[in-house]
Scaffold this active site. Structure first.
Site, mmCIF file in Angstrom:
data_model
loop_
_atom_site.group_PDB
_atom_site.id
_atom_site.type_symbol
_atom_site.label_atom_id
_atom_site.label_comp_id
_atom_site.label_asym_id
_atom_site.label_seq_id
_atom_site.Cartn_x
_atom_site.Cartn_y
_atom_site.Cartn_z
ATOM 1 N N HIS A 28 23.103 -14.900 4.340
ATOM 2 C CA HIS A 28 22.454 -13.667 4.806
ATOM 3 C C HIS A 28 23.216 -13.141 6.019
ATOM 4 O O HIS A 28 22.911 -13.491 7.149
ATOM 5 C CB HIS A 28 20.983 -13.972 5.140
ATOM 6 C CG HIS A 28 20.168 -12.773 5.524
ATOM 7 N ND1 HIS A 28 18.788 -12.770 5.457
ATOM 8 C CD2 HIS A 28 20.513 -11.549 6.000
ATOM 9 C CE1 HIS A 28 18.320 -11.614 5.862
ATOM 10 N NE2 HIS A 28 19.356 -10.843 6.218
ATOM 11 N N HIS A 30 24.991 -9.323 7.045
ATOM 12 C CA HIS A 30 25.349 -7.924 6.717
ATOM 13 C C HIS A 30 26.704 -7.690 7.364
ATOM 14 O O HIS A 30 26.821 -7.771 8.595
ATOM 15 C CB HIS A 30 24.320 -6.951 7.285
ATOM 16 C CG HIS A 30 22.941 -7.203 6.784
ATOM 17 N ND1 HIS A 30 22.396 -6.496 5.731
ATOM 18 C CD2 HIS A 30 21.996 -8.091 7.176
ATOM 19 C CE1 HIS A 30 21.174 -6.948 5.506
ATOM 20 N NE2 HIS A 30 20.901 -7.915 6.369
ATOM 21 N N HIS A 208 15.370 -8.538 0.837
ATOM 22 C CA HIS A 208 14.663 -8.746 2.100
ATOM 23 C C HIS A 208 13.172 -8.542 1.823
ATOM 24 O O HIS A 208 12.776 -7.545 1.211
ATOM 25 C CB HIS A 208 15.087 -7.719 3.143
ATOM 26 C CG HIS A 208 16.420 -7.975 3.774
ATOM 27 N ND1 HIS A 208 17.563 -8.168 3.048
ATOM 28 C CD2 HIS A 208 16.777 -8.062 5.086
ATOM 29 C CE1 HIS A 208 18.571 -8.368 3.889
ATOM 30 N NE2 HIS A 208 18.133 -8.302 5.129
ATOM 31 N N GLU A 211 9.988 -9.879 6.392
ATOM 32 C CA GLU A 211 10.590 -9.884 7.738
ATOM 33 C C GLU A 211 9.589 -9.165 8.647
ATOM 34 O O GLU A 211 8.923 -9.778 9.466
ATOM 35 C CB GLU A 211 11.952 -9.177 7.732
ATOM 36 C CG GLU A 211 12.609 -9.081 9.105
ATOM 37 C CD GLU A 211 13.899 -8.219 9.081
ATOM 38 O OE1 GLU A 211 14.105 -7.431 8.146
ATOM 39 O OE2 GLU A 211 14.688 -8.338 10.051
ATOM 40 N N ASP A 289 22.394 -12.894 9.957
ATOM 41 C CA ASP A 289 21.907 -11.520 9.740
ATOM 42 C C ASP A 289 22.923 -10.476 10.237
ATOM 43 O O ASP A 289 23.708 -9.970 9.440
ATOM 44 C CB ASP A 289 20.545 -11.325 10.407
ATOM 45 C CG ASP A 289 19.692 -10.259 9.734
ATOM 46 O OD1 ASP A 289 20.127 -9.693 8.718
ATOM 47 O OD2 ASP A 289 18.578 -9.979 10.220
ATOM 48 N N ASP A 290 22.892 -10.156 11.525
ATOM 49 C CA ASP A 290 23.811 -9.156 12.106
ATOM 50 C C ASP A 290 24.360 -9.744 13.408
ATOM 51 O O ASP A 290 23.931 -9.368 14.510
ATOM 52 C CB ASP A 290 23.052 -7.852 12.383
ATOM 53 C CG ASP A 290 22.463 -7.271 11.112
ATOM 54 O OD1 ASP A 290 23.224 -6.679 10.331
ATOM 55 O OD2 ASP A 290 21.248 -7.451 10.881
HETATM 56 N N1 ADE Z 1 20.137 -4.350 7.563
HETATM 57 C C1 ADE Z 1 20.865 -5.037 8.450
HETATM 58 N N2 ADE Z 1 20.110 -5.971 9.029
HETATM 59 C C2 ADE Z 1 18.882 -5.892 8.477
HETATM 60 C C3 ADE Z 1 17.663 -6.597 8.650
HETATM 61 N N3 ADE Z 1 17.543 -7.602 9.522
HETATM 62 N N4 ADE Z 1 16.598 -6.225 7.929
HETATM 63 C C4 ADE Z 1 16.701 -5.206 7.070
HETATM 64 N N5 ADE Z 1 17.809 -4.521 6.860
HETATM 65 C C5 ADE Z 1 18.902 -4.861 7.561
HETATM 66 ZN ZN ZN Z 2 19.178 -8.910 6.852
#
Ligand code: ADE
Ligand code: ZN
Length: 352
Positions: A28, A30, A208, A211, A289-290
């Site tokens: 996971h 992005h 997703h 969350e 994630d990011d």
């Molecule tokens: N796009 C990038 N990060 C995300 C996240 N944590 N939740 C949903 N969409 C995303």
């Molecule tokens: Zn994500």
């Protein structure tokens, strides 16, 4: 019944070394969320894109998020600097080198084509740039890197269907589809037909759910979209019958602890539900994630969790790494090889 063995605790440095050395998968990430502020500014300059921030420092200062949407607004602004194949390659290559240094042997990478095609960037530019980096990572870093095409859930299903069809000339360059962006008000069932089409093409499916959105979104990701993994999923704990279903299925959850703190899903890392998810017998994996926005790449997610959550021990480290490898979409022969490496890594470690 024997009394429980006293837990042997390894020194912190040894735990960190083990977390780094153990082979693991990142499921996971992005790729647009791996764009570091320095790279955003360098690409803005080389591509003549004007940014609404005066400096790298000013941009970094804006990384104080109150929820998912407040993050997504900045994340899409950052992605606006990506115009050419070289930009997509550079972004992915930087992430993959970093992942390899963290002990990642398999990376299944999300990308958001609509973020780029809506700005006039061709699908070919996006996919070719990213997949060239993935091929190089397999050859030079020994990282099994693959792409997962995500649909933006705040856009229509018609747009998602159009995106999937537009990507089909590059079908061999991605292994699955996902669903991301603003969760609230955009339930999985909105994308029933595009996921059905993707599955009919032999693509893997993830989404997703849970969350920020409610447990009902996890149910519908399972039942309607028929996903093979749930991205995040932490809100399943609000619904005991859902926890039971996920545990029975051993449905992988791609949990992202640093993200959850930055986006206020969890107030602190010390209060993160990771121990509860593990205790419930769920197939939990850790992910970043990011990472450029949330304060750390994959290894940092592991080490920060093990520092902040004293109940986590060596057996949890093993389970998290094993789950990640087993939950990947990699060929079984690769998984078997990585799992052997994992066994070797833990052979001489006392369990705690
Ligand atoms: N796009 C990038 N990060 C995300 C996240 N944590 N939740 C949903 N969409 C995303
Ligand atoms: Zn994500």
């Amino acid at each position: 019944m024997n009394p429980p063995m006293p837990a042997t605790r390894l020194p912190r440095e040894q735990v960190h070394a083990l977390l780094k050395a153990m082979p693991k998968a990142e499921l996971h990430i992005h790729i647009e969320g791996s764009l570091e502020p320095e790279m955003i500014f360098a690409m803005a300059q080389r591509n003549g894109v004007k940014l609404p921030y005066a400096s790298v420092q000013a941009l970094r200062k804006a990384y104080a998020f109150s929820d998912l949407q407040s993050f997504l607004d900045i994340y899409y602004a950052g992605a606006s600097v990506l115009l050419n194949e070289q930009d997509f390659f550079d972004m992915a290559w930087a992430y993959l080198k970093r992942a390899a240094a963290d002990g990642v042997v398999c990376a299944e990478i999300f990308f958001d084509p609509q973020t780029h095609t809506e700005r006039g960037v061709a699908m070919a530019v996006v996919i070719q740039g990213l997949s060239t980096a993935c091929a190089r990572a397999r050859a030079e870093l020994g990282v099994h890197a693959q792409l997962i095409l995500c649909f933006l859930r705040h856009l229509s299903e018609a747009s998602a269907l159009e995106t999937l069809e537009a990507a089909l000339p590059w079908r061999e360059h991605f292994i699955g589809v996902g669903l991301d962006s603003s969760e609230d008000g955009h339930p999985p069932e909105k994308f029933a037909r595009v996921f059905e089409r993707a599955r009919s093409l032999g693509l893997h499916a993830v989404a997703h759910a849970g969350e920020e959105g409610p447990p009902a979104y996890i149910w519908s990701a399972l039942d309607v979209l028929q996903v093979q993994r749930i991205d995040h999923g932490v809100r399943c704990l609000e619904d005991p019958s859902l926890v039971q279903r996920l545990a029975t299925l051993q449905m992988p959850l791609t949990v992202c602890p640093l993200s959850n703190v930055k986006l206020c899903v969890s107030p602190t890392l010390g209060q993160h539900p990771l121990p509860a998810l593990l205790a419930a017998g769920l197939c939990v994996t850790l992910n970043s994630d990011d990472p450029a926005y949330f304060g750390g790449y994959l290894l940092q997610n592991y080490t920060d969790c093990f520092d902040a959550l004293p109940s986590l021990g060596v057996a949890d480290a093993y389970a998290l790494a094993r789950n990640s490898l087993q939950a990947s979409f990699a060929p079984e022969a690769d998984k078997a090889r990585w799992l052997q490496g994992l066994e070797r890594c833990f052979e001489s470690v006392p369990s705690s």
